[in-house]
Write a protein that holds these residues in place. Structure first.
Motif, PDB file in Angstrom:
ATOM      1  N   THR A  72      32.671  45.813  41.652  1.00  0.00           N
ATOM      2  CA  THR A  72      32.795  45.569  40.221  1.00  0.00           C
ATOM      3  C   THR A  72      31.685  46.324  39.495  1.00  0.00           C
ATOM      4  OG1 THR A  72      33.382  43.338  40.908  1.00  0.00           O
ATOM      5  CG2 THR A  72      33.176  43.722  38.553  1.00  0.00           C
TER       6      THR A  72
ATOM      7  N   ASN B  18      45.964  21.043  47.703  1.00  0.00           N
ATOM      8  CA  ASN B  18      45.809  22.496  47.775  1.00  0.00           C
ATOM      9  C   ASN B  18      46.292  23.022  49.120  1.00  0.00           C
ATOM     10  OD1 ASN B  18      44.809  22.795  45.266  1.00  0.00           O
ATOM     11  ND2 ASN B  18      42.695  23.179  45.877  1.00  0.00           N
ATOM     12  N   PRO B  19      46.854  24.233  49.114  1.00  0.00           N
ATOM     13  CA  PRO B  19      47.305  24.778  50.405  1.00  0.00           C
ATOM     14  C   PRO B  19      46.123  25.029  51.335  1.00  0.00           C
ATOM     15  CG  PRO B  19      47.482  26.423  48.663  1.00  0.00           C
ATOM     16  CD  PRO B  19      47.147  25.134  47.998  1.00  0.00           C
TER      17      PRO B  19
ATOM     18  N   SER C 101      43.821  28.123  51.282  1.00  0.00           N
ATOM     19  CA  SER C 101      42.727  28.360  50.341  1.00  0.00           C
ATOM     20  C   SER C 101      41.373  27.921  50.898  1.00  0.00           C
ATOM     21  CB  SER C 101      43.008  27.634  49.016  1.00  0.00           C
ATOM     22  OG  SER C 101      42.948  26.240  49.186  1.00  0.00           O
ATOM     23  N   LEU C 102      41.359  27.329  52.103  1.00  0.00           N
ATOM     24  CA  LEU C 102      40.100  26.846  52.667  1.00  0.00           C
ATOM     25  C   LEU C 102      39.429  27.914  53.525  1.00  0.00           C
ATOM     26  CD1 LEU C 102      41.127  23.289  53.899  1.00  0.00           C
ATOM     27  CD2 LEU C 102      40.505  24.030  51.628  1.00  0.00           C
TER      28      LEU C 102
ATOM     29  N   LYS D 158      30.266  42.327  43.426  1.00  0.00           N
ATOM     30  CA  LYS D 158      31.718  42.202  43.499  1.00  0.00           C
ATOM     31  C   LYS D 158      32.105  40.812  43.005  1.00  0.00           C
ATOM     32  CE  LYS D 158      35.974  42.798  44.427  1.00  0.00           C
ATOM     33  NZ  LYS D 158      36.798  43.794  43.740  1.00  0.00           N
ATOM     34  N   VAL D 159      32.889  40.779  41.950  1.00  0.00           N
ATOM     35  CA  VAL D 159      33.294  39.490  41.383  1.00  0.00           C
ATOM     36  C   VAL D 159      34.782  39.287  41.623  1.00  0.00           C
ATOM     37  CG1 VAL D 159      33.375  38.113  39.294  1.00  0.00           C
ATOM     38  CG2 VAL D 159      31.565  39.790  39.589  1.00  0.00           C
ATOM     39  N   TYR D 160      35.114  38.154  42.174  1.00  0.00           N
ATOM     40  CA  TYR D 160      36.514  37.740  42.240  1.00  0.00           C
ATOM     41  C   TYR D 160      36.708  36.711  41.142  1.00  0.00           C
ATOM     42  CZ  TYR D 160      37.052  39.889  46.842  1.00  0.00           C
ATOM     43  OH  TYR D 160      37.125  40.773  47.862  1.00  0.00           O
ATOM     44  N   PRO D 161      37.943  36.510  40.721  1.00  0.00           N
ATOM     45  CA  PRO D 161      38.143  35.478  39.698  1.00  0.00           C
ATOM     46  C   PRO D 161      37.503  34.159  40.143  1.00  0.00           C
ATOM     47  CG  PRO D 161      40.167  36.667  40.104  1.00  0.00           C
ATOM     48  CD  PRO D 161      39.176  37.164  41.092  1.00  0.00           C
ATOM     49  N   GLY D 162      36.533  33.706  39.396  1.00  0.00           N
ATOM     50  CA  GLY D 162      35.959  32.404  39.699  1.00  0.00           C
ATOM     51  C   GLY D 162      34.829  32.400  40.701  1.00  0.00           C
ATOM     52  N   THR D 163      34.563  33.518  41.351  1.00  0.00           N
ATOM     53  CA  THR D 163      33.474  33.506  42.316  1.00  0.00           C
ATOM     54  C   THR D 163      32.825  34.875  42.441  1.00  0.00           C
ATOM     55  OG1 THR D 163      33.081  33.516  44.695  1.00  0.00           O
ATOM     56  CG2 THR D 163      35.334  33.415  44.007  1.00  0.00           C
ATOM     57  N   ILE D 164      31.523  34.864  42.613  1.00  0.00           N
ATOM     58  CA  ILE D 164      30.793  36.123  42.805  1.00  0.00           C
ATOM     59  C   ILE D 164      30.557  36.287  44.290  1.00  0.00           C
ATOM     60  CG2 ILE D 164      28.707  37.399  42.264  1.00  0.00           C
ATOM     61  CD1 ILE D 164      28.475  35.579  39.761  1.00  0.00           C
TER      62      ILE D 164
ATOM     63  N   LYS E 174      35.435  20.046  52.965  1.00  0.00           N
ATOM     64  CA  LYS E 174      35.244  20.364  51.551  1.00  0.00           C
ATOM     65  C   LYS E 174      36.562  20.815  50.954  1.00  0.00           C
ATOM     66  CE  LYS E 174      30.565  22.003  52.035  1.00  0.00           C
ATOM     67  NZ  LYS E 174      29.947  23.297  52.290  1.00  0.00           N
ATOM     68  N   ILE E 175      37.208  19.951  50.178  1.00  0.00           N
ATOM     69  CA  ILE E 175      38.433  20.367  49.501  1.00  0.00           C
ATOM     70  C   ILE E 175      38.391  19.904  48.058  1.00  0.00           C
ATOM     71  CG2 ILE E 175      39.999  20.511  51.462  1.00  0.00           C
ATOM     72  CD1 ILE E 175      40.889  17.644  50.807  1.00  0.00           C
ATOM     73  N   ALA E 176      38.974  20.721  47.180  1.00  0.00           N
ATOM     74  CA  ALA E 176      39.051  20.343  45.767  1.00  0.00           C
ATOM     75  C   ALA E 176      40.124  19.277  45.591  1.00  0.00           C
ATOM     76  CB  ALA E 176      39.365  21.567  44.917  1.00  0.00           C
TER      77      ALA E 176
END
Lengths: 356, 515
Positions: free
Chosen positions: B59, B398-399, B402-403, B14-20, B392-394
């Motif tokens: 997927t 970021n909201p 998203s964490l 299963k793939v999400y945009p940007g992450t498996i 751990k935050i980018a």
């Protein structure tokens, strides 16, 4: 979603996405430029200085209300009473200019322009305070509370004059109220006083929203009221403030209109609240609270104002104008939803990239 | 004894945009058995369950039910195949009654339109009896506490007679006696041939109840076997890829003077029952006091009293020996008390706002001169705490939504610490976060205590209270029923005290379940 799912996800898509995101973020501004450019070609006399001044005055009235409305909506509330407050404050201003305060003792108190302005502003803030008290102390839903004051304030405005117009608000030099007309008609450095006031209020509101603890608290209350309360935010005080501020903005509009027209009519300001809400939403304010910007709202007010004035100048039927305005608002919200989706996806991706 | 395979995933990706989220996994669900699934947050457990429940589609790879490939297009489709799920996030309607919630979407109808309320109520009543809970079918779900809501959520899945039942962290808000009841229900379902998929972070619980175990890490399956011979170190090693992370051991330090004291705190609920009944306790600098108890023991309400959420509560609080007279949350935060609430999502954070705005919300005063907010100073302070707590935050912009759960919890802790508190109140600090994040949170608590902070925390996890506390207080029915230094007590004393005042025995021996 599944169309996005290539295994080597991040970089190219992320870049195009953040470019798209930037465009979406600036959409109200882009819309403003587009509307402006369109009418510059399509409508004769659109670009003349005289037209600019007239148009900016129209826009300013809605912009004041929309600024106050934005704060209210950010807290997750709504203020339907602003149009009526405009009417009521106009009538109070008219009364004070014409008659002063007469206690029926054979003499009356007359006020100069500054005093009149101060009293009218207090009336606006007072109605806002009633809204705030209903909402915070009596837990009335904002929609209902302000719907109630919408009627009460409108009725009060009509009672003031028995429904008649107060004409000839030229004031009396003896009392120092002859300068009242300058509010709507005067200008400094070639720019109307109305616009100066808008610049002042707009900058002040934008500063308040982004650089003060109160501003932060306004957003927090709308984002998560319970959470804000447990974090030490004085939720009721914040709500009181936003409704009082909205009342203040409405009072400013009431003053300016009665000064511009040199008369005050009790029906002034009907449906103004809807235009204000439209400008706020067009500027990206979320009706569910927690999100919105003053700059966006002002640009939104300009889009709506230029759109309606431009259409008038093109000779488009006023019925069509209403339809077009509605379509623009709907389109704005649809685009806003798209932006939210992409924005959260970009944030999730950057977070996911971190986890690798 | 063999268990037939009811459902399986082959080469599931299963793939999400940007992450498996899932990478080529094989997973079997055996009927008449408890299939345990374990892994850190973000390992892919929830994604796999969403695939099985029809919420998401694979997927790549296939989903087999009874050996035949199926494509589940939605939860209704999955339900038609006999798959029921209890999500970790409660999916209930707070303004509807318990029975309306249980029958949401599949109401009992007469003539196709009229809802048969009487029958729904009866069925609900029977479900509640089966779960040994005295929750009236007509109570609004919003009036129930979180643990009770979880019971409703479980009842909802029992009502559909699922052949495969997914329980995603069903015990995270339950007290130990409620867990026992749930285990009995699970044993009963298992005996009837239901295939149960059980997800939890409580490892001992998994070993006790599971027949088969599957461990996920970063979307890969790192271990799958029958439960025989599995122990905690084996699970942990497969989960995090290294040797066991233990509870942070106490750094020996002396306690300071008394920093906080509560005297005779009482809170009356309608019906004349005390939710908090004459509670008095004290806390020293550098001390960690764990408050253990069953759900509804009044622990959270006691914390709420400290944070002036119940204006009609009685009793007195003292900070540093001075009475606490402030009547606002803001005032109490200024006196050095701060609460980390139980429900991170609903009251701990403003999900749509950025990490920075969330963290500084309670301490804006520190960055303000007159009325001007110094954004630079704010950002610097936030980044300091992000670093200290290894969040751990980018980007701090970021909201928070998203964490991951563990990072969100650290944001809440950061927000509390930014107020520079003397007393930290933590309500279920490890709820819904993975083993790794839990260990970090516990280490952080130890470190803060060593720095002189007084910590008062509430937990329903026996291990947690035993290994983390310097002193243990047990509450039951609103009263304090036991208080010991940790070294003077043991688990059975704590459990016994937590049951004081309850009619029936709450501790069911393990053998009963294993029969």
């Amino acid at each position: 979603m599944t169309t996005q799912s290539t295994t080597s996800a991040s970089n190219p898509t992320a870049n195009s996405q953040s470019a798209l995101l930037l465009i979406l973020r600036l959409r109200t501004f882009i819309a403003l430029i587009a509307v402006f450019a369109f009418f510059a070609f399509a409508a004769p006399n659109f670009l003349t200085a005289a037209n600019m001044v007239i148009m900016s005055k129209h826009v300013a009235l809605n912009a004041f209300l929309a600024i106050g409305m934005t704060f209210v909506i950010i807290t997750g509330g709504i203020d339907l009473s602003v149009g009526s407050i405009v009417g009521l404050c106009g009538m109070v201003a008219g009364w004070l200019v014409l008659f002063g305060v007469d206690f029926g003792l054979g003499w009356s108190i007359q006020f100069n322009t500054l005093e009149i302005i101060a009293i009218v502003l207090c009336v606006g803030v007072f109605v806002g305070m009633i809204n705030g008290l209903l909402i915070t102390k009596l837990s009335v839903a904002p929609f209902i509370a302000t719907l109630g004051t919408l009627y009460v304030a409108r009725g009060a405005a009509l009672l003031f004059s028995d429904g008649r117009t107060f004409p000839n608000l030229n004031g009396n030099p003896e009392y120092g109220s002859d300068t009242f007309v300058l509010l709507g008609a005067g200008s400094v450095l070639g720019i109307p006083i109305t616009i100066w006031i808008l610049i002042f209020v707009g900058l002040g509101a934008a500063y308040l929203a982004s650089r003060t603890p109160l501003g932060r608290h306004i957003y927090a209350v709308g984002g998560n009221e319970k959470g804000a309360a447990l974090s030490g935010v004085k939720v009721n005080q914040v709500k009181m403030f936003v409704y009082m501020f909205s009342g203040l903005c409405a009072a400013i509009v009431g003053l300016i209109i009665s000064s511009q027209l040199v008369a005050s009519h009790p029906a002034t300001g009907e449906t103004f609240e809807l235009n204000a809400i439209a400008a706020a939403v067009l500027g990206g304010t979320s009706m569910s609270g927690g999100r919105g910007r003053i700059a966006g709202t002002i640009v939104g007010a300009f889009v709506i104002g230029i759109l309606s004035d431009g259409l008038v100048m093109m000779g488009v039927s006023s019925f069509w104008q209403i339809v077009i305005k509605g379509l623009v608002i709907i389109a704005a919200v649809v685009v806003d939803q798209a932006q939210q989706k992409i924005q959260s996806r970009v944030a999730l991706q950057s977070q996911a990239a971190l986890g690798k | 004894m063999t268990h037939p395979i009811g459902l399986s995933i082959r080469n599931g990706t299963k793939v999400y945009p940007g992450t498996i989220a899932l990478n080529n996994v094989d997973f079997d669900v055996r009927l008449g058995a408890v299939n345990v699934l374990v892994g850190e947050n973000g390992a892919g457990k929830s994604t796999m369950m969403k695939v099985i429940a029809g919420v998401e589609q694979l997927t790549d790879g296939e989903l087999l039910i009874d050996g035949k490939e199926v494509h589940l297009r939605g939860t209704a489709d999955a339900a038609a195949h006999g798959i029921g799920i209890v999500f970790q996030e409660l999916n209930l309607f707070p303004d509807l009654s318990v029975s309306e919630n249980i029958f949401m979407g599949r109401e009992n109808l007469q003539f196709g339109v009229h809802i048969d309320r009487k029958r729904q109520r009866e069925v609900t009543q029977r479900l509640m009896e089966r779960l040994e809970h005295k929750i009236s079918p007509d109570t609004l779900v919003g009036d129930l506490r979180i643990g009770e809501q979880q019971i409703v959520e479980i009842a909802k899945s029992l009502a559909v007679d699922a052949r495969i039942l997914i329980l995603d962290e069903p015990t995270s808000a339950l007290s130990s006696s409620e867990v026992e009841i749930l285990f009995k229900v699970i044993a009963d379902l298992r005996a009837r041939g239901v295939g149960i998929i059980y997800i939890s972070h409580r490892l001992e619980e998994l070993i006790r109840i599971g027949d088969y175990i599957t461990v996920l890490r970063d979307g890969h399956i790192t271990g799958a076997r029958s439960m025989e011979g599995v122990d905690v170190p084996w699970i942990v090693q497969n989960m995090i890829g290294s040797a066991s992370k233990d509870f942070a051991k106490s750094v020996e330090h002396d306690f300071g003077k008394e920093v906080f004291r509560a005297e005779n705190i009482s809170l009356l609920r309608e019906g004349g029952k005390f939710v908090v009944d004459n509670v008095s306790l004290s806390l020293k600098e550098g001390e960690i006091v764990g408050i253990y108890g069953l759900m509804g023991a009044g622990r959270s309400e006691f914390f709420e009293c400290i944070m002036v959420q119940h204006p009609h509560s009685t009793g007195r609080f003292f900070v540093d020996g001075e009475p606490l007279t402030e009547k606002t949350v803001e005032g109490r935060i200024r006196r050095g008390i701060v609460l980390i609430p139980e429900d991170r999502k609903a009251v701990g954070l403003i999900q749509m706002h950025s990490v920075r705005e969330n963290m500084s919300l309670s301490s804006l005063r520190d960055f303000t001169r007159w009325f001007h907010l110094d954004l630079e100073k704010e950002k610097k302070a936030v980044m300091d705490y992000v670093r200290d707590l290894t969040i751990k935050i980018a980007s701090p912009e970021n909201p928070v939504s998203s964490l991951s759960g563990g990072n969100q919890q650290k944001v809440v802790i950061g927000k509390a610490l930014m107020t520079k508190p003397k007393i930290l109140l933590m309500d279920e600090p490890s709820r819904g976060i993975d083993v790794g994040a839990k260990a970090e949170v516990f280490r952080e608590m130890r470190r803060l205590a060593a720095e002189g902070l007084g910590i008062l925390f509430v937990t329903s996890d026996l291990d947690e209270v035993m290994s983390l506390s310097d002193r243990i207080i047990v509450m039951s029915n609103g009263r304090i029923t036991g208080e010991w230094d940790r070294k003077d007590t043991n688990e059975s004393m704590v459990v016994a005290a937590s049951a004081v005042g309850h009619a029936r025995a709450t501790h069911i021996p393990e053998k009963e379940l294993a029969e």
